[in-house]
Design a protein around this motif. Structure first.
Motif, PDB file in Angstrom:
ATOM      1  N   ARG A 373       5.107  31.000 -28.442  1.00 24.57           N
ATOM      2  CA  ARG A 373       6.036  32.031 -28.869  1.00 24.57           C
ATOM      3  C   ARG A 373       7.469  31.564 -28.688  1.00 24.57           C
ATOM      4  O   ARG A 373       7.739  30.572 -28.003  1.00 24.57           O
ATOM      5  N   THR A 374       8.402  32.306 -29.294  1.00 25.65           N
ATOM      6  CA  THR A 374       9.826  32.031 -29.165  1.00 25.65           C
ATOM      7  C   THR A 374      10.469  33.126 -28.318  1.00 25.65           C
ATOM      8  O   THR A 374      10.297  34.312 -28.601  1.00 25.65           O
ATOM      9  N   ALA A 375      11.191  32.721 -27.272  1.00 26.83           N
ATOM     10  CA  ALA A 375      11.856  33.694 -26.409  1.00 26.83           C
ATOM     11  C   ALA A 375      12.905  32.980 -25.572  1.00 26.83           C
ATOM     12  O   ALA A 375      12.885  31.751 -25.426  1.00 26.83           O
ATOM     13  N   ALA A 376      13.843  33.768 -25.034  1.00 21.98           N
ATOM     14  CA  ALA A 376      14.868  33.246 -24.133  1.00 21.98           C
ATOM     15  C   ALA A 376      14.672  33.851 -22.758  1.00 21.98           C
ATOM     16  O   ALA A 376      14.240  34.995 -22.622  1.00 21.98           O
ATOM     17  N   PHE A 377      15.014  33.089 -21.729  1.00 27.18           N
ATOM     18  CA  PHE A 377      14.770  33.514 -20.357  1.00 27.18           C
ATOM     19  C   PHE A 377      15.959  33.201 -19.465  1.00 27.18           C
ATOM     20  O   PHE A 377      16.633  32.188 -19.651  1.00 27.18           O
ATOM     21  N   ASP A 378      16.196  34.083 -18.514  1.00 30.15           N
ATOM     22  CA  ASP A 378      17.053  33.767 -17.375  1.00 30.15           C
ATOM     23  C   ASP A 378      16.259  34.127 -16.141  1.00 30.15           C
ATOM     24  O   ASP A 378      16.283  35.261 -15.677  1.00 30.15           O
ATOM     25  N   LEU A 379      15.534  33.182 -15.615  1.00 38.55           N
ATOM     26  CA  LEU A 379      14.600  33.443 -14.527  1.00 38.55           C
ATOM     27  C   LEU A 379      15.253  33.402 -13.163  1.00 38.55           C
ATOM     28  O   LEU A 379      14.596  33.617 -12.142  1.00 38.55           O
ATOM     29  N   THR A 380      16.557  33.129 -13.117  1.00 39.69           N
ATOM     30  CA  THR A 380      17.260  33.229 -11.852  1.00 39.69           C
ATOM     31  C   THR A 380      17.745  34.654 -11.613  1.00 39.69           C
ATOM     32  O   THR A 380      18.279  34.952 -10.561  1.00 39.69           O
ATOM     33  N   ARG A 381      17.560  35.505 -12.594  1.00 37.01           N
ATOM     34  CA  ARG A 381      17.993  36.902 -12.473  1.00 37.01           C
ATOM     35  C   ARG A 381      16.821  37.867 -12.455  1.00 37.01           C
ATOM     36  O   ARG A 381      16.790  38.816 -11.702  1.00 37.01           O
ATOM     37  N   ARG A 382      15.827  37.681 -13.323  1.00 38.58           N
ATOM     38  CA  ARG A 382      14.680  38.559 -13.393  1.00 38.58           C
ATOM     39  C   ARG A 382      13.568  37.850 -14.172  1.00 38.58           C
ATOM     40  O   ARG A 382      13.837  37.084 -15.085  1.00 38.58           O
ATOM     41  N   GLU A 383      12.338  38.100 -13.827  1.00 41.64           N
ATOM     42  CA  GLU A 383      11.215  37.399 -14.430  1.00 41.64           C
ATOM     43  C   GLU A 383      10.756  38.107 -15.691  1.00 41.64           C
ATOM     44  O   GLU A 383       9.752  38.788 -15.734  1.00 41.64           O
ATOM     45  N   ARG A 384      11.524  37.948 -16.768  1.00 41.19           N
ATOM     46  CA  ARG A 384      11.137  38.492 -18.059  1.00 41.19           C
ATOM     47  C   ARG A 384      12.069  37.904 -19.115  1.00 41.19           C
ATOM     48  O   ARG A 384      13.170  37.453 -18.820  1.00 41.19           O
ATOM     49  N   ALA A 385      11.613  37.933 -20.357  1.00 38.83           N
ATOM     50  CA  ALA A 385      12.500  37.534 -21.455  1.00 38.83           C
ATOM     51  C   ALA A 385      13.644  38.516 -21.485  1.00 38.83           C
ATOM     52  O   ALA A 385      13.504  39.678 -21.168  1.00 38.83           O
ATOM     53  N   PHE A 386      14.841  38.046 -21.851  1.00 35.15           N
ATOM     54  CA  PHE A 386      15.976  38.943 -21.805  1.00 35.15           C
ATOM     55  C   PHE A 386      16.803  38.847 -23.081  1.00 35.15           C
ATOM     56  O   PHE A 386      16.708  37.913 -23.850  1.00 35.15           O
ATOM     57  N   ASP A 387      17.614  39.891 -23.280  1.00 40.68           N
ATOM     58  CA  ASP A 387      18.518  39.945 -24.416  1.00 40.68           C
ATOM     59  C   ASP A 387      19.789  39.205 -24.040  1.00 40.68           C
ATOM     60  O   ASP A 387      20.554  39.662 -23.182  1.00 40.68           O
ATOM     61  N   THR A 388      20.032  38.052 -24.648  1.00 41.52           N
ATOM     62  CA  THR A 388      21.173  37.236 -24.254  1.00 41.52           C
ATOM     63  C   THR A 388      22.494  37.940 -24.495  1.00 41.52           C
ATOM     64  O   THR A 388      23.514  37.558 -23.925  1.00 41.52           O
ATOM     65  N   ALA A 389      22.538  38.965 -25.351  1.00 41.76           N
ATOM     66  CA  ALA A 389      23.781  39.697 -25.576  1.00 41.76           C
ATOM     67  C   ALA A 389      24.229  40.415 -24.317  1.00 41.76           C
ATOM     68  O   ALA A 389      25.406  40.770 -24.169  1.00 41.76           O
ATOM     69  N   GLN A 390      23.321  40.617 -23.354  1.00 40.04           N
ATOM     70  CA  GLN A 390      23.667  41.313 -22.143  1.00 40.04           C
ATOM     71  C   GLN A 390      24.089  40.372 -21.043  1.00 40.04           C
ATOM     72  O   GLN A 390      24.510  40.804 -19.980  1.00 40.04           O
ATOM     73  N   GLU A 391      23.958  39.079 -21.244  1.00 38.70           N
ATOM     74  CA  GLU A 391      24.251  38.120 -20.184  1.00 38.70           C
ATOM     75  C   GLU A 391      25.719  37.703 -20.232  1.00 38.70           C
ATOM     76  O   GLU A 391      26.220  37.314 -21.251  1.00 38.70           O
TER      77      GLU A 391
END
Length: 391
Positions: A373-391
Motif C-alpha cells: 500500500r501507499t501511505a505516509a508515516f511519522d512514527l516518532t509521534r504516533r503509530e499510524r498513517a498521518f495526514d502530512t498537512a497537519q505536520e
C-alpha cells in the motif's frame, strides 16, 4: 494490493527488522549544521540493517548523500563522522550550565564565531570583502570561499565508487541564468565535487559553482526536498526515509529570536510539506483509479480510453517515513550555521533516537510494506498513517 514483489530483509540482524521492498531511498533535506541529525539517522538505519539503494539530497543533504554513496558500507559512518568532526572542530564542547538561557547564549555566540571565521573543511572568509571585489568575479559573488569543501569531499569520497557503485545518487541545484531547477543523477551522468558543492552553494554566503559553462546555486532556493525526483523516477516498490531538518509545526514565537527561527522553519519546511501533501494525494487518487479499473468487465480490457487511464494510473507503492528534527527551545534562527561540537553531537543523537523510536513503532509500517500500500508515516509521534498537512 500491488503486483507482488520480492520482500527483502535487513542486511544485518536487529530486534525489529522491517520487511524491505525493492528499493530503500534516503531523501535528505538542506539545513546546514543541522545535517548532523541526518548522519545520526544514517548510522541508526545502518545499525538496524537498513541500507539505502538510493540517496537524494539538497545542500547539506547532498554532502551527506555523497559520503554515503561514495564509500563502502564499512566506512560510511566513519567518513560521515570525519566530515562532521572536522566541520565542528573550531568550536569544541566545554562545560556549561544546563539552562536554556545559557544554552541560547552559547549557541548564538558559536554562530557568531562561524560568521567571523567560517567552518573548517567547508568554507572560509574571503580576504577581500565582496563589496570591494571586482564585479563579476567569484570574490564579488559571495562572502566565503568554498575551496576547503572541495578538498574535504575529495578526501572523503571515492568518486568512482559513487558513480559506478550500487547506490544511486541524485542532488539538486538551481541554474542562475534561467532560475531552473536541475537534478544531477548518477544514472544519467558522472558526478564529482562540483555537483555536490553546487547543491549547497547558498547565496550570498557561498559562491555559485560552474558546471559545463553554467553557474549553479543551492537547490533549496527552489525546493528543499528531493522527494519529487525520487517519486518521478521510481522503478519499484519503495520505502522512503525523508529526513527533514525543519519542522512545519512549532510553538508561537515569544521573542525576536523566536521570530527569526520560526520564519526559517516555515520557509524551508513549507515546500517540503506542500510537495509531500500533493504527491501523496495524487497517489491515493491513482490507487483508487487502479482499484476501479480492476473491477471493470473483461470487455473493457482493450478499450483505448481504459488502456490510457490504466497507463496514467500505473505506479508502484511507496511507504514514506518522516524523520523530522524538532529544535530545542534554545535553538534560534542561527541553528543552521551553528557548527559547534556540542550541537553536532546532540543533533546526531537526536537522529539516532528518531530511528530507534520509528523502528520500535513500526508495526503499521511493516504491514503497509508487506501489503503493497501507499501511505505516509511519522512514527516518532504516533503509530499510524498521518495526514502530512497537519505536520
Amino acid at each position: 494490493m500491488a503486483d507482488a514483489e520480492p520482500i527483502r530483509r535487513a542486511e544485518s540482524p536487529s530486534e525489529s527488522p522491517l520487511p524491505l521492498p525493492g528499493c530503500v531511498a534516503l531523501v535528505l533535506q538542506g539545513g546546514g549544521a543541522l545535517g548532523s541529525y541526518q548522519a545520526g539517522v544514517i548510522e541508526a538505519l545502518s545499525d538496524s540493517g537498513i541500507v539505502p539503494d538510493w540517496v537524494a539530497g539538497i545542500s547539506i543533504g547532498a554532502i551527506n548523500a555523497a559520503i554515503v554513496a561514495g564509500n563502502p558500507p564499512e566506512r560510511r559512518i566513519e567518513r560521515l563522522a570525519a566530515f562532521w568532526n572536522r566541520a565542528t572542530s573550531a568550536l569544541p564542547s566545554f562545560p556549561i550550565l544546563p539552562h536554556d538561557q545559557v544554552r541560547e547564549f552559547v549557541h548564538e555566540w558559536s554562530a557568531a564565531m562561524v560568521l567571523g571565521q567560517g567552518v573548517p573543511g567547508f568554507f572560509a572568509p574571503r580576504p577581500v570583502p565582496a563589496f570591494l571585489a571586482t564585479p563579476g568575479t567569484p570574490e564579488a559573488l559571495s562572502f566565503y570561499d568554498t575551496a576547503p569543501l572541495r578538498e574535504t569531499l575529495d578526501s572523503l569520497v571515492d568518486w568512482d565508487l559513487l558513480n559506478d557503485g550500487p547506490i544511486r545518487l541524485s542532488v539538486g541545484a538551481v541554474e542562475l541564468a534561467s532560475g531552473n531547477f536541475r537534478y544531477f543523477d548518477t544514472r544519467e551522468e558522472r558526478i564529482d565535487a562540483r555537483h555536490i558543492m553546487a547543491s549547497g552553494a547558498l547565496p550570498p554566503g557561498l559562491p555559485p559553482v560552474e558546471i559545463d559553462g553554467a553557474l549553479y546555486w543551492d537547490g533549496g532556493l527552489v525546493s528543499n526536498t528531493p522527494l519529487t525526483h525520487v517519486l518521478d523516477h521510481q522503478e519499484a516498490s519503495t520505502l522512503i526515509f525523508q529526513v527533514d531538518l525543519f519542522s512545519a509545526r512549532a510553538p508561537l514565537p515569544r521573542t525576536i529570536t523566536d521570530v527569526m527561527a520560526r520564519e526559517k522553519e516555515i520557509r524551508f519546511s513549507s515546500r517540503t510539506r506542500q510537495v509531500t501533501d500533493e504527491r501523496m494525494r495524487l497517489r491515493k487518487e491513482r490507487e483508487a483509479i487502479r482499484a476501479l479499473l480492476a473491477r471493470l468487465p473483461d470487455d473493457f480490457a482493450d478499450d483505448p480510453d481504459v488502456a490510457a487511464l490504466r497507463a496514467a494510473a500505473d505506479e508502484k507503492p511507496v511507504s514514506l517515513v518522516h524523520l523530522i528534527y524538532r529544535a530545542n527551545a534554545w535553538e534560534g534562527g542561527s541553528r543552521d550555521f551553528e557548527f559547534s561540537t556540542r550541537s553536532m553531537r546532540e543533533h546526531w543523537r537526536a537522529g539516532e533516537a528518531a530511528v530507534a523510536e520509528t523502528i520500535a513503532n513500526s508495526r503499521l509500517l511493516a504491514s503497509n510494506i508487506a501489503d503493497g500500500r501507499t501511505a505516509a508515516f511519522d512514527l516518532t509521534r504516533r503509530e499510524r498513517a498521518f495526514d502530512t498537512a497537519q505536520e
